[in-house]
Enzyme design. Structure first.
Site, PDB file in Angstrom:
ATOM      1  N   GLN A  91       3.256 102.059  52.861  1.00  0.00           N
ATOM      2  CA  GLN A  91       4.260 101.775  51.828  1.00  0.00           C
ATOM      3  C   GLN A  91       4.820 100.359  51.928  1.00  0.00           C
ATOM      4  O   GLN A  91       5.506  99.904  51.006  1.00  0.00           O
ATOM      5  CB  GLN A  91       5.401 102.786  51.893  1.00  0.00           C
ATOM      6  CG  GLN A  91       4.963 104.196  51.512  1.00  0.00           C
ATOM      7  CD  GLN A  91       6.143 105.146  51.493  1.00  0.00           C
ATOM      8  OE1 GLN A  91       6.505 105.704  52.525  1.00  0.00           O
ATOM      9  NE2 GLN A  91       6.756 105.308  50.334  1.00  0.00           N
TER      10      GLN A  91
ATOM     11  N   HIS B  89       0.883 110.331  53.258  1.00  0.00           N
ATOM     12  CA  HIS B  89       0.734 108.906  52.922  1.00  0.00           C
ATOM     13  C   HIS B  89      -0.354 108.257  53.778  1.00  0.00           C
ATOM     14  O   HIS B  89      -1.084 107.377  53.323  1.00  0.00           O
ATOM     15  CB  HIS B  89       2.048 108.147  53.196  1.00  0.00           C
ATOM     16  CG  HIS B  89       2.995 108.107  52.036  1.00  0.00           C
ATOM     17  ND1 HIS B  89       2.648 107.586  50.816  1.00  0.00           N
ATOM     18  CD2 HIS B  89       4.285 108.498  51.925  1.00  0.00           C
ATOM     19  CE1 HIS B  89       3.698 107.662  49.995  1.00  0.00           C
ATOM     20  NE2 HIS B  89       4.693 108.217  50.638  1.00  0.00           N
TER      21      HIS B  89
ATOM     22  N   CYS C  96       9.609 109.923  46.072  1.00  0.00           N
ATOM     23  CA  CYS C  96       8.904 108.989  46.951  1.00  0.00           C
ATOM     24  C   CYS C  96       9.367 107.576  46.627  1.00  0.00           C
ATOM     25  O   CYS C  96       9.452 107.202  45.456  1.00  0.00           O
ATOM     26  CB  CYS C  96       7.403 109.126  46.723  1.00  0.00           C
ATOM     27  SG  CYS C  96       6.410 107.984  47.708  1.00  0.00           S
ATOM     28  N   LEU C  97       9.616 106.787  47.650  1.00  0.00           N
ATOM     29  CA  LEU C  97      10.067 105.403  47.449  1.00  0.00           C
ATOM     30  C   LEU C  97       9.000 104.569  46.734  1.00  0.00           C
ATOM     31  O   LEU C  97       9.324 103.545  46.139  1.00  0.00           O
ATOM     32  CB  LEU C  97      10.419 104.761  48.793  1.00  0.00           C
ATOM     33  CG  LEU C  97      11.611 105.407  49.525  1.00  0.00           C
ATOM     34  CD1 LEU C  97      11.779 104.765  50.902  1.00  0.00           C
ATOM     35  CD2 LEU C  97      12.884 105.290  48.707  1.00  0.00           C
TER      36      LEU C  97
ATOM     37  N   HIS D 136       5.055 114.926  53.924  1.00  0.00           N
ATOM     38  CA  HIS D 136       5.033 113.843  52.923  1.00  0.00           C
ATOM     39  C   HIS D 136       4.581 112.527  53.565  1.00  0.00           C
ATOM     40  O   HIS D 136       3.719 111.826  53.017  1.00  0.00           O
ATOM     41  CB  HIS D 136       6.436 113.717  52.312  1.00  0.00           C
ATOM     42  CG  HIS D 136       6.574 112.654  51.267  1.00  0.00           C
ATOM     43  ND1 HIS D 136       6.901 112.935  49.957  1.00  0.00           N
ATOM     44  CD2 HIS D 136       6.448 111.302  51.345  1.00  0.00           C
ATOM     45  CE1 HIS D 136       6.946 111.794  49.271  1.00  0.00           C
ATOM     46  NE2 HIS D 136       6.693 110.787  50.097  1.00  0.00           N
ATOM     47  N   GLU D 137       5.134 112.208  54.723  1.00  0.00           N
ATOM     48  CA  GLU D 137       4.798 110.928  55.368  1.00  0.00           C
ATOM     49  C   GLU D 137       3.383 110.938  55.932  1.00  0.00           C
ATOM     50  O   GLU D 137       2.657 109.947  55.822  1.00  0.00           O
ATOM     51  CB  GLU D 137       5.815 110.595  56.460  1.00  0.00           C
ATOM     52  CG  GLU D 137       7.254 110.440  55.967  1.00  0.00           C
ATOM     53  CD  GLU D 137       7.413 109.551  54.751  1.00  0.00           C
ATOM     54  OE1 GLU D 137       6.651 108.567  54.608  1.00  0.00           O
ATOM     55  OE2 GLU D 137       8.280 109.848  53.910  1.00  0.00           O
TER      56      GLU D 137
ATOM     57  N   GLY E 235      12.177 108.831  54.960  1.00  0.00           N
ATOM     58  CA  GLY E 235      10.904 108.611  55.632  1.00  0.00           C
ATOM     59  C   GLY E 235      10.234 107.402  55.021  1.00  0.00           C
ATOM     60  O   GLY E 235      10.503 107.052  53.867  1.00  0.00           O
TER      61      GLY E 235
HETATM   62 ZN    ZN Z   1       6.512 108.721  49.838  1.00  0.00          ZN
END
Ligand code: ZN
Length: 214
Positions: A73, A172, A126-127, A168-169, A68
């Site tokens: 991000q 964000h 998380c990226l 999660h997304e 995701g």
């Molecule tokens: Zn994330």
């Protein structure tokens, strides 16, 4: 209410990002863009630019790799995210975590609410917080409402791992990182996770590191 002149900077920012080609740079925790929340998408990007931006998010998510990616991000404060999970995990892990394959989807202006009271707790990462993972207890099932990339309404119930991804997304887009919801005592480096906590559920990790599971 945004006037056309207010809208130019966001579109310009996206054009600049796309000009470089290839995967977009992913911003890390500490960048305020991850904390400020986002504008609802209501045409700030013209359809062709939106399509190019969505494609760049997809390419970036694949390259990372991740399951995701939310617009903040990559530094863009728009209420937009992409998800896709081929779920390349062993069968027993897939079964315990409900990790079924999730086809590529674009989430536009998503919001979610819990369905029922069941919660599921697993390690997630998380990226934008590279190198670390932690256990997050989340609603096991959520109702997601919003739109797709063509403006068609979405109103769907997600369960299992896809429910975790959409939470999660969407978080964000509200300026929330998974660490805000995590059991901080579970925080593990990717190396320690691979060495110690590969079981399908975090039961042993909870005992050893000293945190509660729902
Ligand atoms: Zn994330």
């Amino acid at each position: 209410m945004a006037s056309p002149s207010d809208r130019a900077p966001l579109a310009e920012r996206v054009e600049e990002l796309l000009a470089a080609g290839g995967p977009l740079p992913i911003v890390a925790a500490g960048d305020p863009v991850l904390r400020r929340g986002t504008e609802r998408y209501d045409g700030q990007l013209a359809p062709a630019l939106l399509a190019r931006f969505v494609e760049a998010l997809r390419v970036t998510m694949h390259a990372a790799p991740g399951v995701g990616l939310a617009a903040p991000q990559v530094g863009v404060p728009l209420r937009l995210a992409v998800i896709e999970d081929p779920a390349p995990v062993p069968a027993e892990v897939a079964a315990a975590r409900g990790r079924v394959p999730q086809p590529f989807r674009v989430l536009v202006n998503p919001v979610y609410e819990a369905v029922g009271t069941a919660r599921a707790a697993f390690f997630e990462g998380c990226l934008s917080v590279p190198g670390w993972q932690a256990v997050v207890a989340r609603p096991a099932e959520v109702r997601l409402r919003g739109e797709d990339e063509h403006g068609r309404p979405v109103d769907e119930v997600f369960t299992g791992w896809p429910a975790r991804i959409v939470q999660h997304e969407t978080d964000h887009l509200d300026g929330t990182l998974y660490l805000d919801r995590a059991e901080l005592r579970s925080l593990s480096s990717n190396e320690e996770l691979a060495r110690r906590w590969t079981e399908p559920t975090p039961t042993t990790a909870a005992k050893s590191l000293g945190f509660d599971l729902p």
